[in-house]
Design a protein around this motif. Structure first.
Motif, mmCIF file in Angstrom:
data_model
loop_
_atom_site.group_PDB
_atom_site.id
_atom_site.type_symbol
_atom_site.label_atom_id
_atom_site.label_comp_id
_atom_site.label_asym_id
_atom_site.label_seq_id
_atom_site.Cartn_x
_atom_site.Cartn_y
_atom_site.Cartn_z
ATOM 1 N N GLY A 253 0.756 -1.245 0.000
ATOM 2 C CA GLY A 253 0.000 0.000 0.000
ATOM 3 C C GLY A 253 0.786 1.294 0.000
ATOM 4 N N ILE A 254 2.113 1.244 0.158
ATOM 5 C CA ILE A 254 2.896 2.483 0.278
ATOM 6 C C ILE A 254 3.956 2.528 -0.817
ATOM 7 C CG2 ILE A 254 4.446 3.818 1.770
ATOM 8 C CD1 ILE A 254 3.012 2.364 4.138
ATOM 9 N N TRP A 255 3.913 3.585 -1.624
ATOM 10 C CA TRP A 255 4.930 3.777 -2.665
ATOM 11 C C TRP A 255 6.213 4.294 -2.032
ATOM 12 C CZ3 TRP A 255 6.366 8.842 -4.885
ATOM 13 C CH2 TRP A 255 7.297 8.724 -5.938
ATOM 14 N N LYS A 256 6.148 5.475 -1.456
ATOM 15 C CA LYS A 256 7.257 6.060 -0.702
ATOM 16 C C LYS A 256 6.676 6.821 0.485
ATOM 17 C CE LYS A 256 10.506 7.240 -4.492
ATOM 18 N NZ LYS A 256 11.220 8.385 -5.111
ATOM 19 N N ASN A 257 7.455 6.938 1.535
ATOM 20 C CA ASN A 257 7.098 7.807 2.652
ATOM 21 C C ASN A 257 7.462 9.248 2.310
ATOM 22 O OD1 ASN A 257 6.298 5.650 4.500
ATOM 23 N ND2 ASN A 257 8.488 5.157 4.586
ATOM 24 N N ARG A 258 6.701 10.178 2.859
ATOM 25 C CA ARG A 258 6.977 11.588 2.586
ATOM 26 C C ARG A 258 8.361 11.992 3.074
ATOM 27 N NH1 ARG A 258 2.295 15.487 4.310
ATOM 28 N NH2 ARG A 258 1.306 14.265 2.657
ATOM 29 N N SER A 259 8.856 11.327 4.116
ATOM 30 C CA SER A 259 10.196 11.638 4.612
ATOM 31 C C SER A 259 11.278 11.284 3.600
ATOM 32 C CB SER A 259 10.452 10.869 5.918
ATOM 33 O OG SER A 259 10.369 9.468 5.701
ATOM 34 N N GLN A 260 10.938 10.422 2.628
ATOM 35 C CA GLN A 260 11.894 10.015 1.601
ATOM 36 C C GLN A 260 11.723 10.791 0.303
ATOM 37 O OE1 GLN A 260 10.281 6.095 1.747
ATOM 38 N NE2 GLN A 260 11.954 5.254 2.976
ATOM 39 N N ASP A 261 10.493 11.314 0.102
ATOM 40 C CA ASP A 261 10.174 12.008 -1.143
ATOM 41 C C ASP A 261 8.961 12.896 -0.875
ATOM 42 O OD1 ASP A 261 9.028 12.664 -3.711
ATOM 43 O OD2 ASP A 261 10.193 11.038 -4.598
ATOM 44 N N GLU A 263 6.688 13.715 -2.663
ATOM 45 C CA GLU A 263 5.500 13.164 -3.320
ATOM 46 C C GLU A 263 4.965 11.931 -2.606
ATOM 47 O OE1 GLU A 263 3.463 13.992 -6.084
ATOM 48 O OE2 GLU A 263 4.413 15.894 -5.567
ATOM 49 N N GLY A 264 5.680 11.444 -1.605
ATOM 50 C CA GLY A 264 5.253 10.251 -0.896
ATOM 51 C C GLY A 264 4.107 10.529 0.062
ATOM 52 N N SER A 265 3.595 9.457 0.657
ATOM 53 C CA SER A 265 2.478 9.564 1.598
ATOM 54 C C SER A 265 2.979 9.850 3.008
ATOM 55 C CB SER A 265 1.666 8.268 1.588
ATOM 56 O OG SER A 265 2.497 7.142 1.824
ATOM 57 N N ASP A 266 2.095 10.399 3.829
ATOM 58 C CA ASP A 266 2.436 10.728 5.221
ATOM 59 C C ASP A 266 2.359 9.441 6.053
ATOM 60 O OD1 ASP A 266 2.994 11.996 7.570
ATOM 61 O OD2 ASP A 266 1.014 12.928 7.786
ATOM 62 N N THR A 267 3.324 8.576 5.815
ATOM 63 C CA THR A 267 3.375 7.257 6.452
ATOM 64 C C THR A 267 4.785 6.983 6.935
ATOM 65 O OG1 THR A 267 3.686 6.327 4.219
ATOM 66 C CG2 THR A 267 1.461 6.234 5.145
ATOM 67 N N LYS A 268 4.911 5.937 7.737
ATOM 68 C CA LYS A 268 6.217 5.545 8.271
ATOM 69 C C LYS A 268 6.297 4.025 8.184
ATOM 70 C CE LYS A 268 6.185 9.406 11.588
ATOM 71 N NZ LYS A 268 4.840 9.897 11.209
ATOM 72 N N ALA A 305 0.462 4.031 9.175
ATOM 73 C CA ALA A 305 -0.078 3.957 7.819
ATOM 74 C C ALA A 305 -1.601 3.961 7.908
ATOM 75 C CB ALA A 305 0.415 2.695 7.116
ATOM 76 N N ALA A 306 -2.166 5.125 8.069
ATOM 77 C CA ALA A 306 -3.616 5.246 8.256
ATOM 78 C C ALA A 306 -4.358 5.012 6.942
ATOM 79 C CB ALA A 306 -3.959 6.620 8.817
ATOM 80 N N TYR A 307 -5.453 4.299 7.037
ATOM 81 C CA TYR A 307 -6.252 4.002 5.838
ATOM 82 C C TYR A 307 -6.634 5.277 5.100
ATOM 83 C CZ TYR A 307 -10.232 2.669 2.942
ATOM 84 O OH TYR A 307 -11.101 2.498 1.878
ATOM 85 N N GLU A 308 -7.122 6.278 5.835
ATOM 86 C CA GLU A 308 -7.610 7.483 5.188
ATOM 87 C C GLU A 308 -6.490 8.239 4.483
ATOM 88 O OE1 GLU A 308 -6.931 8.647 9.576
ATOM 89 O OE2 GLU A 308 -7.501 6.876 8.403
ATOM 90 N N VAL A 309 -5.284 8.185 5.036
ATOM 91 C CA VAL A 309 -4.135 8.854 4.416
ATOM 92 C C VAL A 309 -3.771 8.186 3.101
ATOM 93 C CG1 VAL A 309 -1.661 9.291 4.670
ATOM 94 C CG2 VAL A 309 -3.211 9.737 6.585
ATOM 95 N N LEU A 310 -3.703 6.864 3.127
ATOM 96 C CA LEU A 310 -3.320 6.143 1.920
ATOM 97 C C LEU A 310 -4.411 6.185 0.853
ATOM 98 C CD1 LEU A 310 -1.481 3.164 3.606
ATOM 99 C CD2 LEU A 310 -0.480 4.848 2.047
ATOM 100 N N LEU A 311 -5.666 6.128 1.276
ATOM 101 C CA LEU A 311 -6.762 6.249 0.321
ATOM 102 C C LEU A 311 -6.666 7.568 -0.442
ATOM 103 C CD1 LEU A 311 -9.531 5.207 -0.767
ATOM 104 C CD2 LEU A 311 -10.583 6.444 1.130
ATOM 105 N N ASP A 312 -6.457 8.637 0.281
ATOM 106 C CA ASP A 312 -6.339 9.956 -0.342
ATOM 107 C C ASP A 312 -5.124 10.023 -1.263
ATOM 108 O OD1 ASP A 312 -7.228 12.937 -0.250
ATOM 109 O OD2 ASP A 312 -5.072 13.011 0.145
ATOM 110 N N TRP A 313 -4.019 9.416 -0.815
ATOM 111 C CA TRP A 313 -2.797 9.477 -1.626
ATOM 112 C C TRP A 313 -2.977 8.741 -2.957
ATOM 113 C CZ3 TRP A 313 0.814 6.585 -4.139
ATOM 114 C CH2 TRP A 313 1.989 7.235 -4.503
ATOM 115 N N TRP A 314 -3.520 7.544 -2.908
ATOM 116 C CA TRP A 314 -3.676 6.772 -4.145
ATOM 117 C C TRP A 314 -4.698 7.415 -5.076
ATOM 118 C CZ3 TRP A 314 -0.390 3.514 -6.100
ATOM 119 C CH2 TRP A 314 0.504 2.845 -5.253
ATOM 120 N N ALA A 315 -5.726 8.032 -4.527
ATOM 121 C CA ALA A 315 -6.703 8.720 -5.367
ATOM 122 C C ALA A 315 -6.038 9.825 -6.181
ATOM 123 C CB ALA A 315 -7.826 9.299 -4.508
ATOM 124 N N LYS A 316 -4.985 10.419 -5.618
ATOM 125 C CA LYS A 316 -4.292 11.520 -6.292
ATOM 126 C C LYS A 316 -3.093 11.050 -7.119
ATOM 127 C CE LYS A 316 -5.652 14.757 -2.661
ATOM 128 N NZ LYS A 316 -5.228 15.507 -1.446
#
Length: 523
Positions: A253-261, A263-268, A305-316
């Motif tokens: 579910g995670i491409w990259k973390n925002r800490s790495q890029d 454009e990544g998602s707000d995940t760890k 890795a919150a569901y709502e965060v990743l859902l929003d990220w993939w939609a975009k």
């Protein structure tokens, strides 16, 4: 000429009060065969029992409102079909290389049964796993690990193709090309296993290949280039064999973390890009795949890795391709969040708020068998109560099929018999005919988009018959008939009726059948 004829009946069908639901939505479940996770059940080596078991699973999914299955047909460089490349799977017959007895072709059978029920069949293949448990798996003498041992690497008790070996890559591509060439699968589907998930303290043993083929790239970039390479090869091969066959990937579910890029998602968490060497965003941007199904097996508010965060990220970040969310029904009851009966329904509700998200896939089928948290009932009686069409992919095919023709309309007992046929100018393969009814009582309000679907007929060839039940309250009903092609494009409603419809009076029922020469179907 516009096909504008409309059929009006002073009658009415039973109308249900239902919550508005998407007309188009992909609704699928994975059916895993590796280690007999979902099908066939462990120790079930009977042909007839396997068939019955599979049909029961389809019927369950159909009742729950699903419209597709994603079935693992190549779990471990083996086959759930007769293959010139790979032996029969041990999870089908108990011994790798042993054919089913009595003989049948499971893949052909499974595709046919899914299509009979109006469900798409996506052939799920694992690209690189070759021996599930080294020393414990059943391995046939002609298995590729025996004939080309130099292509393989061992890691964590499992044997894998070396992703950096171009001969191994080409072999895998040929296996997939063969499936698309011989079977009427709607899509080829790959999961998240390219480079294996990392094991703490153990490096994947591809040093020799890297030294031979690295060509100055860093190890990580070289590994990603290997994954990019096979995805592009697979994409080209699939489209060469059947341009209408889709290619989908279900990544972690995670491409990259925002800490790495940025454009990544707000995940760890670990990522596709850095730990699995899969740049899924590149494949979407480049148009190499038709859909992505990120495995968001996390709950709302998960700390890393919150569901709502990743859902929003993939939609975009689906870049115009379809995005189906992988939902973890298997997690039911595993922690406090997944003991909340509203967890899955809320995930569906949240998903539907994004127009960029076209549906969901559930892992996995056996979880549904136990109806965890009553979620089967939630789907069947609420979220999937109304059937949905699978969204078409206009970049593959945007041409609508011709509208079907209606050759016969007549009352039969308490129903209206409507015979539908493929129009003579139709050039596309038709997989479904659909019948709609519009309950508006105002004569001039003849809008197809206000109509309610009252029946679908799949696997009906060039013609089908609908029996539309009638009631005695004498309300106006207008009927619309459409058809779907193999790529889920729906025709415009209303054919030019090839027969003259005369007014019919049926005293017992008290309704009249007439032709509306001036009605216009808005579409």
């Amino acid at each position: 000429m516009k096909r504008t004829t409309c059929l009006m009946v002073v009658a009415c069908f039973l109308v249900f009060n239902v919550v508005a639901q998407p007309k188009y939505e992909f609704r699928a479940a994975w059916i895993a065969t590796v280690d007999n996770i979902d099908w066939p059940s462990r120790g079930n080596f009977s042909t007839e029992s396997q068939k019955a078991e599979y049909i029961n699973l389809l019927e369950m999914h159909k009742r729950n409102g699903l419209n597709a299955v994603i079935v693992q047909v190549r779990p471990c460089a083996d086959a759930f079909y007769p293959s010139q490349y790979e032996p029969w799977s041990q999870w089908l017959t108990g011994k790798q290389g042993k054919a089913p007895t009595p003989y049948y072709d499971p893949l052909a059978f499974m595709v046919e049964e899914a299509h009979k029920r109006g469900m798409e069949f996506h052939a799920w293949c694992n690209p690189y796993r070759a021996e599930f448990a080294i020393g414990k798996s059943s391995i046939a003498p002609n298995h590729i690990t025996r004939t080309h041992p130099e292509w393989f690497l061992s890691y964590g008790g499992t044997r894998y193709f070396d992703p950096g070996n171009k001969e191994a890559q080409n072999y895998v591509v040929n296996v997939i090309r063969d499936i698309v060439n011989r079977y009427d699968v709607d899509a080829i589907h790959f999961d998240d296993y390219f480079y294996p998930y990392p094991i703490s303290g153990k490096e994947f043993p591809d040093k020799e290949s890297y030294e031979k083929y690295g060509n100055g790239l860093s190890l990580a970039d070289w590994r990603r280039s290997n994954t990019d390479s096979i995805i592009l090869k697979l994409s080209n091969a699939i489209k060469e064999e059947n341009r209408l066959c889709r290619f989908g990937i279900s990544p972690f579910g995670i491409w990259k973390n925002r800490s790495q890029d940025p454009e990544g998602s707000d995940t760890k968490s670990l990522t596709n890009y850095n730990e699995l060497y899969a740049d899924i965003v590149l494949w979407l941007k480049s148009g190499w795949i038709d859909y992505v199904a990120p495995q968001i097996y996390f709950e709302f508010g998960h700390p890393r890795a919150a569901y709502e965060v990743l859902l929003d990220w993939w939609a975009k970040h689906s870049y115009g391709k379809h995005c189906y969310i992988g939902l973890g029904i298997f997690k039911a009851g595993t922690n406090a969040a997944w003991r909340d009966k509203t967890q899955l329904p809320r995930q569906i509700q949240a998903m539907r708020k994004y127009p960029e998200i076209q549906g969901a896939i559930y892992f996995s089928t056996q979880s549904f068998v136990k109806n965890p948290m009553g979620w089967n009932d939630s789907l069947r009686y609420n979220y999937y109560k109304e059937p949905a069409m699978i969204p078409p992919m206009p970049w593959i095919d945007s041409l609508r099929p011709e509208s079907p023709d209606v050759v016969s309309i007549k009352p039969v007992d308490t129903a209206l018999r409507i015979e539908v046929v493929r129009t003579g100018v139709q050039t596309k393969k038709i997989k479904c005919y659909r019948l709609y009814a519009c309950y508006n009582e105002e004569f001039n309000n003849n809008n197809f988009y206000n109509a309610q679907l009252i029946g679908s007929r799949f696997d009906s060839g060039d013609s089908c018959v609908f029996f539309a039940p009638l009631r005695n309250d004498r309300k106006f009903v207008r009927f619309y008939v459409t058809c779907l092609d193999d790529e889920n494009n729906e025709s415009k409603p209303y054919p030019n009726w090839p027969i003259k419809l005369e007014a019919v009076k049926v005293d017992r029922l008290g309704w009249t059948l007439t032709k509306e020469p001036n009605a216009v179907a808005n579409n």
